[in-house]
Design an enzyme around this catalytic site. Structure first.
Site, PDB file in Angstrom:
ATOM      1  N   LYS A 198      46.415 -62.021  82.680  1.00 44.35           N
ATOM      2  CA  LYS A 198      45.126 -62.661  82.451  1.00 44.35           C
ATOM      3  C   LYS A 198      45.360 -63.904  81.600  1.00 44.35           C
ATOM      4  O   LYS A 198      45.792 -63.823  80.450  1.00 44.35           O
ATOM      5  CB  LYS A 198      44.176 -61.703  81.736  1.00 44.35           C
ATOM      6  N   LYS A 253      44.553 -63.075  87.124  1.00 48.36           N
ATOM      7  CA  LYS A 253      43.238 -63.659  86.894  1.00 48.36           C
ATOM      8  C   LYS A 253      43.364 -64.921  86.053  1.00 48.36           C
ATOM      9  O   LYS A 253      44.100 -64.884  85.058  1.00 48.36           O
ATOM     10  CB  LYS A 253      42.423 -62.608  86.145  1.00 48.36           C
ATOM     11  N   SER A 279      34.384 -66.445  87.638  1.00 44.53           N
ATOM     12  CA  SER A 279      33.074 -67.095  87.636  1.00 44.53           C
ATOM     13  C   SER A 279      33.149 -68.606  87.902  1.00 44.53           C
ATOM     14  O   SER A 279      32.387 -69.142  88.704  1.00 44.53           O
ATOM     15  CB  SER A 279      32.388 -66.833  86.299  1.00 44.53           C
TER      16      SER A 279
HETATM   17  C1  PBG Z   1      36.221 -60.081  79.180  1.00 45.73           C
HETATM   18  C2  PBG Z   1      36.293 -60.637  80.537  1.00 45.73           C
HETATM   19  C3  PBG Z   1      36.229 -61.980  80.913  1.00 45.73           C
HETATM   20  C4  PBG Z   1      36.222 -62.006  82.303  1.00 45.73           C
HETATM   21  C5  PBG Z   1      36.326 -60.681  82.756  1.00 45.73           C
HETATM   22  N1  PBG Z   1      36.389 -59.843  81.644  1.00 45.73           N
HETATM   23  C6  PBG Z   1      36.061 -63.211  80.106  1.00 45.73           C
HETATM   24  C7  PBG Z   1      36.933 -63.525  78.983  1.00 45.73           C
HETATM   25  O1  PBG Z   1      38.042 -62.993  78.847  1.00 45.73           O
HETATM   26  O2  PBG Z   1      36.477 -64.328  78.178  1.00 45.73           O
HETATM   27  C8  PBG Z   1      36.078 -63.238  83.145  1.00 45.73           C
HETATM   28  C9  PBG Z   1      35.519 -63.040  84.500  1.00 45.73           C
HETATM   29  C10 PBG Z   1      34.973 -64.267  85.138  1.00 45.73           C
HETATM   30  O3  PBG Z   1      35.093 -65.393  84.632  1.00 45.73           O
HETATM   31  O4  PBG Z   1      34.380 -64.102  86.207  1.00 45.73           O
HETATM   32  N2  PBG Z   1      37.347 -59.689  78.567  1.00 45.73           N
END
Ligand code: PBG
Length: 329
Positions: A198, A253, A279
Site C-alpha cells: 500500500k 494499492k 477513489s
Molecule cells: C484506510 C484506507 C484508505 C483507503 C482504503 N483504506 C485511505 C488511506 O490510507 O488514507 C483508500 C481507498 C481509496 O482511495 O479508494 N487505511
C-alpha cells in the site's frame, strides 16, 4: 528478407468472434469487490463531492445496494465507515466498540443477504482525530500500541460475522498479531486480506473525503508507514513478510499507476492477489467522462482488464455495479 512466412497480425482481429476466441484476458463479475461507504441514520444517500456517483449510505440504503450487487453476482463488498465526529478520539476507542456502525452493518447484511462476502478494513483512520491509521505518540504513529487496538478491532469484526478482515494500516507485524488473536478466539476461518503493498498515495484523496479522515491540523502525511512510490522491490519484501505472517490474500494499492508491481507480485507469489482501483483513479475516469472525454464504461472496462492482464485475481472498484451490469449483457 524472405516474404514467407508472412505473418499478418490483423487476421486474428478481423471479426468479433475471432477476437473473442483469441482473447488472453477475461474480466468476470466474480472478480469484483464493491467498496461501500456507510454512515449513521436512515434514508441517507449522501453524495461524496470529490467522487461523482459515489455515496455515503445509511444502513437501510446500503442494504439495497448490497442486494443489487448480490443479484448481479458480485461476490463481495468492502465496508468503510464514515463516523460522526463525536466518536473520533485520540485512541480510536470506537473502532473496537462491539456495537459500532461497522459491526451493526455486518450483522444486518449477514442477516438479510447471507450469500455475499463481507470484507472490512482494519485501520484506525475513520476513528482517530488525526485521521491517521494508528495512534500518535510524540507525533509519531506508534506501531505496537496501534497493533493492540487493531487486534481488538479485527476481533469485533470477526465476532460480528465479517468473512475477511483487511488490515490497511501498514503497521509492522499486524498480520501475525491479528492471525494469532483470531485463532485464539475461535475465528480460525476468518480470512485475512492484507493491504500489503500500500503506497503513500494522493490518489486516496476522495476516499479521505468520503470517510472524513483528512487531517484537520497538519497535512495527513502517511509516508512514515505507507510505502514510498519510488520503490518496487520493497513491495515484494513487504508482501513476503505478510504471507509469512499468515495473510491469505494480498493487495497492491493504488492500481493503475502500480501495474508493474501487480505484475511482479503475481509472478513471484502464488497467493491470491487483489488490485484496488482507488477513489482518485475512479474519480479521474468519472470526471473526464462526465466532461465528454470518453465513455465511462469503456475506460472502466479497459482499466480493469489491465489489472487482470497484469495478474490480479480480483479487483476492488467503485464501478463494480456498473461493470457488472455491462458484463451481464
Ligand atoms: C484506510 C484506507 C484508505 C483507503 C482504503 N483504506 C485511505 C488511506 O490510507 O488514507 C483508500 C481507498 C481509496 O482511495 O479508494 N487505511
Amino acid at each position: 528478407m524472405s516474404p514467407y512466412p508472412l505473418p499478418r497480425m490483423r487476421r486474428n482481429r478481423k471479426s468479433p468472434w475471432i477476437r473473442e476466441l483469441v482473447a488472453e484476458t477475461k474480466l468476470d463479475i466474480n472478480d469484483l469487490v464493491l467498496p461501500i461507504f456507510i454512515k449513521e441514520g436512515k434514508n441517507i444517500k449522501e453524495p461524496v463531492a470529490s467522487m461523482p456517483s459515489v455515496y455515503r449510505y445509511s444502513l437501510d440504503e446500503a442494504l439495497k445496494i448490497v442486494k443489487s450487487a448480490y443479484s448481479l453476482g458480485i461476490p463481495a463488498i468492502a465496508l468503510f465507515p464514515s463516523i460522526d465526529k463525536k466518536f473520533k478520539t485520540e485512541d480510536a476507542e470506537e473502532s473496537y466498540n462491539r456495537d459500532n456502525l461497522i459491526c451493526r452493518a455486518i450483522k444486518s447484511i449477514k442477516d438479510k443477504i447471507p450469500g455475499i462476502g463481507i470484507i472490512c478494513d482494519v485501520a484506525l483512520d475513520p476513528y482517530t482525530i488525526s485521521g491517521h491509521d494508528g495512534i500518535l505518540i510524540d507525533n509519531y504513529v506508534a506501531n505496537d500500541e496501534t497493533i493492540n487496538i487493531l487486534v481488538k478491532q479485527a476481533l469485533c469484526q470477526a465476532e460480528s460475522g465479517c468473512d475477511i478482515v483487511a488490515p490497511s494500516d501498514m503497521m509492522d507485524g499486524r498480520i501475525f498479531a491479528i492471525r494469532g488473536a483470531l485463532d485464539q478466539e475461535g475465528f480460525k476461518n476468518t480470512a485475512i486480506l492484507s493491504y500489503s503493498a500500500k503506497y503513500a498515495s494522493k490518489f486516496y484523496g476522495p476516499f479521505r473525503d468520503a470517510v472524513g479522515s483528512r487531517s484537520s491540523n497538519s497535512e495527513c502525511d502517511k509516508k512514515n508507514y505507507q510505502m514510498d512510490y519510488r520503490n518496487s522491490k520493497e513491495a515484494i519484501r513487504q508482501i513476503e513478510h505478510d504471507i509469512k505472517q499468515g495473510a491469505d490474500m494480498v493487495m497492491v494499492k493504488p492500481g493503475m499507476p502500480y501495474l508493474d508491481v501487480i505484475k511482479t507480485a503475481s509472478e513471484t507469489f502464488s497467493v491470491p492477489l487483489f488490485a484496488y482501483q482507488v477513489s482518485g483513479e475512479y474519480a479521474m475516469l468519472k470526471w473526464a467522462s462526465d466532461n465528454g472525454c470518453f465513455s465511462f464504461i469503456d475506460v472502466l472496462c479497459e482499466s480493469l482488464i489491465a489489472f487482470k492482464r497484469a495478474g490480479a485475481n480480483g479487483i476492488f472498484t467503485y464501478g463494480a455495479i456498473e461493470i457488472a451490469q455491462f458484463l451481464q449483457k
